[in-house]
Design an enzyme around this catalytic site. Structure first.
Site, PDB file in Angstrom:
ATOM      1  N   GLU A  67       0.872  -1.278   0.058  1.00 16.08           N
ATOM      2  CA  GLU A  67      -0.122   0.140   0.073  1.00 16.08           C
ATOM      3  C   GLU A  67       0.710   1.434  -0.157  1.00 16.08           C
ATOM      4  OE1 GLU A  67      -3.329   0.463  -0.577  1.00 16.08           O
ATOM      5  OE2 GLU A  67      -3.705  -1.696  -0.501  1.00 16.08           O
ATOM      6  N   ASP A 123      -6.246   8.154  -1.080  1.00 13.97           N
ATOM      7  CA  ASP A 123      -5.654   7.273   0.133  1.00 13.97           C
ATOM      8  C   ASP A 123      -4.528   8.023   0.995  1.00 13.97           C
ATOM      9  OD1 ASP A 123      -7.455   5.348  -0.886  1.00 13.97           O
ATOM     10  OD2 ASP A 123      -5.911   4.457  -2.047  1.00 13.97           O
TER      11      ASP A 123
END
Length: 152
Positions: free
Chosen positions: A62, A79
């Protein structure tokens, strides 16, 4: 008493250099090693040792262990932070503005990961690791204990 213009110039250049270094130093992200992150998550933030390999794998894919990571998604959402927490559901620019972690997104891109961890646990409680594409695409179905081998 007159001051030497050359000395003033050197002094000014030195002060400007210090200011630039201070600004650059403040803008630097914390980038964890996998063992440093695993240990902190277990010892300071209460993550289960039995699942920490999955978490470390997830964070690798991520954010590459970078606390200041962000990602702009094709749907217009963004994000934030080490867990890449999405602003459509979990954080917002205003606390309490209809986000499930009751958090300001910019709080997830500092070097203190306590709030990131609390929100990630909330996401996990609701959706499991399936909430993160990094985990689904790279960690699911693998022995993720290898990510933390030798850390504990």
């Amino acid at each position: 008493m007159q001051q030497d213009p050359q000395q003033n110039s050197v002094t000014m250049k030195f002060l400007i250099s210090l200011a630039v270094l201070a600004i650059v130093g403040c803008a630097q992200a914390k980038v964890y090693s996998k063992c440093e992150l695993a240990t902190e998550m277990v010892n300071k933030h209460g993550f289960s040792r039995s699942s920490i390999g999955d978490w470390v794998c997830l964070v690798n894919y991520e954010s590459s262990f970078n606390t200041r990571a962000t990602n702009d998604n094709t749907n217009g959402s963004r994000d934030y932070g080490i867990f890449e927490i999405n602003d459509n559901y979990w954080c917002d620019s205003n606390v309490g503005a209809g986000n499930d972690c009751n958090a300001v997104c910019s709080n997830f891109i500092d070097d203190n990961i306590a709030d990131d961890c609390a929100c990630a646990k909330k996401i996990y409680a609701r959706h499991g690791f399936e909430a993160w594409y990094g985990w689904k695409n790279h960690c699911k179905g693998h022995d993720n204990e290898e990510w933390v081998a030798g850390c504990f």
